[in-house]
Motif scaffolding. Structure first.
Motif, PDB file in Angstrom:
ATOM      1  N   GLY A 152      -6.014 -24.983 -24.197  1.00  0.00           N
ATOM      2  CA  GLY A 152      -6.876 -24.292 -25.157  1.00  0.00           C
ATOM      3  C   GLY A 152      -7.887 -23.368 -24.511  1.00  0.00           C
ATOM      4  O   GLY A 152      -8.442 -22.500 -25.185  1.00  0.00           O
ATOM      5  N   GLY A 153      -8.130 -23.514 -23.209  1.00  0.00           N
ATOM      6  CA  GLY A 153      -9.029 -22.608 -22.500  1.00  0.00           C
ATOM      7  C   GLY A 153      -8.404 -21.247 -22.242  1.00  0.00           C
ATOM      8  O   GLY A 153      -9.099 -20.289 -21.884  1.00  0.00           O
ATOM      9  N   LEU A 154      -7.089 -21.144 -22.430  1.00  0.00           N
ATOM     10  CA  LEU A 154      -6.402 -19.856 -22.332  1.00  0.00           C
ATOM     11  C   LEU A 154      -6.509 -19.158 -23.685  1.00  0.00           C
ATOM     12  O   LEU A 154      -6.907 -19.766 -24.674  1.00  0.00           O
ATOM     13  CB  LEU A 154      -4.928 -20.072 -21.961  1.00  0.00           C
ATOM     14  N   ALA A 155      -6.129 -17.904 -23.744  1.00  0.00           N
ATOM     15  CA  ALA A 155      -6.125 -17.170 -25.006  1.00  0.00           C
ATOM     16  C   ALA A 155      -4.844 -17.534 -25.764  1.00  0.00           C
ATOM     17  O   ALA A 155      -3.759 -17.041 -25.434  1.00  0.00           O
ATOM     18  CB  ALA A 155      -6.192 -15.671 -24.756  1.00  0.00           C
ATOM     19  N   VAL A 156      -4.957 -18.404 -26.745  1.00  0.00           N
ATOM     20  CA  VAL A 156      -3.798 -18.889 -27.487  1.00  0.00           C
ATOM     21  C   VAL A 156      -3.320 -17.803 -28.448  1.00  0.00           C
ATOM     22  O   VAL A 156      -4.068 -17.341 -29.310  1.00  0.00           O
ATOM     23  CB  VAL A 156      -4.126 -20.195 -28.248  1.00  0.00           C
ATOM     24  N   LEU A 157      -2.056 -17.405 -28.284  1.00  0.00           N
ATOM     25  CA  LEU A 157      -1.447 -16.378 -29.128  1.00  0.00           C
ATOM     26  C   LEU A 157      -0.627 -16.990 -30.257  1.00  0.00           C
ATOM     27  O   LEU A 157      -0.456 -16.370 -31.307  1.00  0.00           O
ATOM     28  CB  LEU A 157      -0.547 -15.476 -28.279  1.00  0.00           C
ATOM     29  N   HIS A 158      -0.103 -18.171 -30.005  1.00  0.00           N
ATOM     30  CA  HIS A 158       0.705 -18.861 -31.009  1.00  0.00           C
ATOM     31  C   HIS A 158       0.688 -20.346 -30.697  1.00  0.00           C
ATOM     32  O   HIS A 158       0.781 -20.746 -29.537  1.00  0.00           O
ATOM     33  CB  HIS A 158       2.156 -18.345 -30.968  1.00  0.00           C
ATOM     34  N   HIS A 159       0.566 -21.138 -31.740  1.00  0.00           N
ATOM     35  CA  HIS A 159       0.651 -22.591 -31.607  1.00  0.00           C
ATOM     36  C   HIS A 159       1.344 -23.131 -32.835  1.00  0.00           C
ATOM     37  O   HIS A 159       1.058 -22.705 -33.954  1.00  0.00           O
ATOM     38  CB  HIS A 159      -0.738 -23.225 -31.469  1.00  0.00           C
ATOM     39  N   ALA A 160       2.284 -24.032 -32.640  1.00  0.00           N
ATOM     40  CA  ALA A 160       2.968 -24.691 -33.749  1.00  0.00           C
ATOM     41  C   ALA A 160       3.162 -26.151 -33.393  1.00  0.00           C
ATOM     42  O   ALA A 160       3.407 -26.493 -32.233  1.00  0.00           O
ATOM     43  CB  ALA A 160       4.316 -24.023 -34.024  1.00  0.00           C
ATOM     44  N   GLU A 161       3.058 -26.994 -34.407  1.00  0.00           N
ATOM     45  CA  GLU A 161       3.250 -28.413 -34.175  1.00  0.00           C
ATOM     46  C   GLU A 161       3.804 -29.049 -35.447  1.00  0.00           C
ATOM     47  O   GLU A 161       3.335 -28.784 -36.542  1.00  0.00           O
ATOM     48  CB  GLU A 161       1.922 -29.071 -33.796  1.00  0.00           C
ATOM     49  N   GLY A 162       4.813 -29.878 -35.256  1.00  0.00           N
ATOM     50  CA  GLY A 162       5.420 -30.593 -36.363  1.00  0.00           C
ATOM     51  C   GLY A 162       6.897 -30.776 -36.123  1.00  0.00           C
ATOM     52  O   GLY A 162       7.458 -30.204 -35.185  1.00  0.00           O
ATOM     53  N   HIS A 163       7.525 -31.569 -36.949  1.00  0.00           N
ATOM     54  CA  HIS A 163       8.966 -31.822 -36.829  1.00  0.00           C
ATOM     55  C   HIS A 163       9.346 -32.304 -35.434  1.00  0.00           C
ATOM     56  O   HIS A 163      10.406 -31.980 -34.921  1.00  0.00           O
ATOM     57  CB  HIS A 163       9.783 -30.594 -37.226  1.00  0.00           C
ATOM     58  N   GLY A 164       8.417 -33.026 -34.790  1.00  0.00           N
ATOM     59  CA  GLY A 164       8.721 -33.614 -33.499  1.00  0.00           C
ATOM     60  C   GLY A 164       8.613 -32.685 -32.308  1.00  0.00           C
ATOM     61  O   GLY A 164       9.079 -33.002 -31.223  1.00  0.00           O
ATOM     62  N   GLU A 165       7.948 -31.535 -32.481  1.00  0.00           N
ATOM     63  CA  GLU A 165       7.786 -30.606 -31.361  1.00  0.00           C
ATOM     64  C   GLU A 165       6.447 -29.901 -31.444  1.00  0.00           C
ATOM     65  O   GLU A 165       5.930 -29.630 -32.529  1.00  0.00           O
ATOM     66  CB  GLU A 165       8.923 -29.563 -31.367  1.00  0.00           C
ATOM     67  N   GLU A 166       5.875 -29.598 -30.278  1.00  0.00           N
ATOM     68  CA  GLU A 166       4.685 -28.768 -30.191  1.00  0.00           C
ATOM     69  C   GLU A 166       4.995 -27.621 -29.230  1.00  0.00           C
ATOM     70  O   GLU A 166       5.591 -27.826 -28.175  1.00  0.00           O
ATOM     71  CB  GLU A 166       3.482 -29.568 -29.666  1.00  0.00           C
ATOM     72  N   SER A 167       4.610 -26.406 -29.613  1.00  0.00           N
ATOM     73  CA  SER A 167       4.811 -25.261 -28.734  1.00  0.00           C
ATOM     74  C   SER A 167       3.537 -24.417 -28.712  1.00  0.00           C
ATOM     75  O   SER A 167       2.757 -24.396 -29.661  1.00  0.00           O
ATOM     76  CB  SER A 167       6.011 -24.414 -29.185  1.00  0.00           C
ATOM     77  N   LEU A 168       3.383 -23.736 -27.591  1.00  0.00           N
ATOM     78  CA  LEU A 168       2.199 -22.914 -27.384  1.00  0.00           C
ATOM     79  C   LEU A 168       2.579 -21.687 -26.574  1.00  0.00           C
ATOM     80  O   LEU A 168       3.356 -21.781 -25.614  1.00  0.00           O
ATOM     81  CB  LEU A 168       1.142 -23.733 -26.633  1.00  0.00           C
ATOM     82  N   VAL A 169       2.044 -20.546 -26.974  1.00  0.00           N
ATOM     83  CA  VAL A 169       2.156 -19.298 -26.225  1.00  0.00           C
ATOM     84  C   VAL A 169       0.734 -18.833 -25.988  1.00  0.00           C
ATOM     85  O   VAL A 169      -0.057 -18.719 -26.935  1.00  0.00           O
ATOM     86  CB  VAL A 169       2.954 -18.224 -27.011  1.00  0.00           C
ATOM     87  N   ALA A 170       0.372 -18.595 -24.724  1.00  0.00           N
ATOM     88  CA  ALA A 170      -1.001 -18.235 -24.401  1.00  0.00           C
ATOM     89  C   ALA A 170      -1.036 -17.262 -23.233  1.00  0.00           C
ATOM     90  O   ALA A 170      -0.094 -17.176 -22.446  1.00  0.00           O
ATOM     91  CB  ALA A 170      -1.807 -19.488 -24.065  1.00  0.00           C
ATOM     92  N   ARG A 171      -2.144 -16.562 -23.125  1.00  0.00           N
ATOM     93  CA  ARG A 171      -2.402 -15.667 -21.981  1.00  0.00           C
ATOM     94  C   ARG A 171      -3.496 -16.261 -21.117  1.00  0.00           C
ATOM     95  O   ARG A 171      -4.461 -16.824 -21.610  1.00  0.00           O
ATOM     96  CB  ARG A 171      -2.879 -14.303 -22.466  1.00  0.00           C
ATOM     97  N   GLY A 172      -3.307 -16.093 -19.802  1.00  0.00           N
ATOM     98  CA  GLY A 172      -4.296 -16.574 -18.842  1.00  0.00           C
ATOM     99  C   GLY A 172      -5.460 -15.635 -18.722  1.00  0.00           C
ATOM    100  O   GLY A 172      -5.482 -14.553 -19.215  1.00  0.00           O
TER     101      GLY A 172
END
Length: 172
Positions: A152-172
């Motif tokens: 979460g300290g990165l710039a989060v561009l996309h986050h999804a969670e549910g259906h048994g999976e969590e994904s994150l796209v972020a910039r440093g």
């Protein structure tokens, strides 16, 4: 990872062939975020479908997996990728900085600081894990919110969670 785990992955990849190159699921529809050049790292790459896709986009790619069978399938499509056989349970076997880091469905919270450290300034992190969110749970599933807490300290561009999976796209 134990020898039996490696053997299980080798057996899973045997006979599957190379696979169709493509972006990681969290990047579908967001492919424009990937730079046209630079260094990329694909961790727990399996048969290397993401690594091959990244290489075809013009990036220099290091791809890491424990399975020699999986790595051989990727190498058959993209010999220019640096295919590295390593057990990620022993830590990150490479050093950054990387402009893109992808890690799909391999979970080791101890690696999270190393991933942040290997990410170039402005670099793109794409990570997904199996999650307890919307699932019955299990030994390899992350508690809800694990990726947001870790990255979460990165710039989060996309986050999804549910259906048994969590994904994150972020910039440093």
């Amino acid at each position: 990872m134990t020898d039996s785990d490696r053997e299980r992955w080798d057996a899973r990849f045997t006979g599957l062939g190379p696979g169709e190159p493509g972006p990681p699921g969290a990047l579908v529809g967001r492919e424009h975020l990937v730079p046209a050049s630079g260094r990329a790292l694909d961790l727990a790459c399996g048969r290397g479908t993401v690594a091959v896709w990244l290489a075809r986009r013009g990036l220099e790619v290091d791809a890491v997996d424990v399975s020699p069978v999986g790595l051989a399938a990727g190498r058959a499509q993209a010999p220019e990728v640096h295919w590295i056989r390593a057990d990620l349970d022993d830590g990150l076997p490479v050093t950054g900085p990387y402009d893109v880091i992808v890690c799909q469905r391999f979970r080791d919270p101890a690696l999270h600081p190393a991933l942040i450290g290997a990410l170039a300034p402005g670099g793109l992190l794409v990570i997904s894990v199996l999650s307890q969110a919307g699932d019955a749970g299990g030994p390899f599933r992350a508690p809800p919110g694990e990726l947001l807490a870790a990255f979460g300290g990165l710039a989060v561009l996309h986050h999804a969670e549910g259906h048994g999976e969590e994904s994150l796209v972020a910039r440093g």
